[in-house]
Design an enzyme around this catalytic site. Sequence first.
Site, short mmCIF file in Angstrom:
data_model
loop_
_atom_site.label_atom_id
_atom_site.label_comp_id
_atom_site.label_asym_id
_atom_site.label_seq_id
_atom_site.Cartn_x
_atom_site.Cartn_y
_atom_site.Cartn_z
CB SER A 23 37.67 45.34 43.55
OG SER A 23 36.99 44.56 42.58
CG ASP A 54 36.10 50.71 38.01
OD1 ASP A 54 35.96 50.10 37.65
OD2 ASP A 54 36.21 50.23 39.42
CG HIS A 80 38.47 47.71 38.79
ND1 HIS A 80 37.30 48.20 39.99
CD2 HIS A 80 38.67 47.18 39.39
CE1 HIS A 80 37.25 47.54 40.55
NE2 HIS A 80 38.28 46.46 40.84
#
Lengths: 395, 200
Positions: free
Chosen positions: A162, A330, A363
Amino acid sequence: MINSEIKQVMADENQNESIQKMIFSEGLVLESGQKLSHLEIAYQTYGKLSTTKDNAILICHALTGDQYVASVNPLSKKSGWWSRMVGPDLPIDTNKYFIICSNVLGSCMGTTGPRSMRLDQQTMGYWGVDFPTITIGDMVNAQKLLIDHFQINQLFAVIGGSMGGMQALQWAVSYPDRVYAVIPIATSSFHSAQNIAFNEVGRQAIFSDPDWRNGNYWRYGVIPSRGLAVARMMAHITYLSEDALNRKFGRRLQETMMGSSSLILGEMFQVESYLHYQGSNFVRRFDANSYVTITRAMDWFDLSQNYNGDLVKAFSHVQSRFCVISFSSDWLFPTSRSRAIVKALNRVGANVSFVEIVSDKGHDAFLLDEPDLDLVISGFLAGIKRQRQLKNNAS
Amino acid sequence: MRLDQRCIVNMIKKKSTILDIGCGDGTLIDYLCCYHQCDARGIELDMSCVTQAVSKGLSVIQGNADYDLKNYPTAGFDYVVLSRTLQAVNHPREVLQQMLRIGQYAIVSFPNFGHWTLRLQLLFKGHMPMTNVWGTCWYETPNIHPCTLTDFVSLCKKEGYHISQWMAIDDHGEGEKAPWRRSIRLANFFGEQALFLLTK
């Protein structure tokens, strides 16, 4: 009165003396041109640095993460956020590698940020809303000071998911010869309009909390907990997939709601109670100004910005090996973003591996039990280590 | 390693750069990296194969020969390898063009549809041939562009590619025969696999 409250908060802070820190009194010049006259970086290390200093791995944490990647966070008492990945005999093996994880610039776990005391002024107080605008590049530049301090010429790898992946990519672009390999996971080379929009809703939730007090809540001994919790709740939805939420909660009702007549107020579905729990947990550990500062840094992120919007140009000097990883479910940083990174890297002839891991966990999958992720990371690290040795032996 | 892969290794100079299209689990590029000091990379369509390859530390990306080759820089590699994949791509001609744009050499291997066993099956049984190599029914085979060895030679002529080397390779389930090259016509009849080294 206000001053005494500050002292109280400071006393709370002082309880965190156990936090491992490096102080850089020369400060840091930010990409905005502003200068932080004093910089502190809180970090944790695991494993042993080899005599040739060639086994260091920097792990970059995500938006609300911290330096406690594989050890208990002394404040929350929670185990490390990636303790299933980092440790002895784990995919990122602390028997083999020297792991460094530092709290990012702007955060609130010991590294200089809005929650830090401002030392460039006569009056005592926190930076708060006056903390300068920072970028992912600034975070990386701060990390580089730490790496320089360790006298590590070249990191064996920079790994992050991320926002951590954004830092990893930034490392490869900013310091091409200082990183042997980069593993950006579930990330993107830029923040899209949708990403920014979600962040903005979160920020507005914080700003609309009466306790926000223009960001000076700390002067009044309060925190904008409702706003911050809502921001977290909403962000948390973006970290999960629809399937994951359905599997976990479906349409199941709260037990207390069975037979109750008042169904409008209060928690009705289990998913609501889960989000409330996530939100309330979060406000205890995270500073609202830090949240605003870091989400802004993410919004500013676009690797191609200094290269006329051309990602290929941004990558034109990279020397690292890349292992780009995405997750099929995601939707915050979908596989297409990883593919765009891979495509641009291919265009410059960079050495890149790419896998999309099939997962329905959204995610957040990079933090969860995904055997294929473990295999890819451990295998990739072992493979490139072997190849580097072969190369060194040959030359 | 398969026999055709070993023959490919022999065509490749040490310390060169290679792109292997349809690299499977990366056996060939792993070998080239370890024993030939090559910088070898791969593209593979099947994600589980990609995961296996990357888990060995190989530079493999999930991608498609038909669409993803355009992302590679011109003259970026010494060799571009396409082993046993040509018959399965959508646009074989374009893939070959891309290969010789990206690489100085293109190495192509494919199962020869002109092999006598296939000819006999079609002649006598009247069915689409089924052999070890061509092992799936016509309605589910991924091999949508089968060609014979001479078909391929004609295409090279038409495109102006120079054939620097070629050989016919037989590999049966057990016991492998050495590669051989006699006349193209004989090879087209008796060769199970064909292997070509092309330049522009």
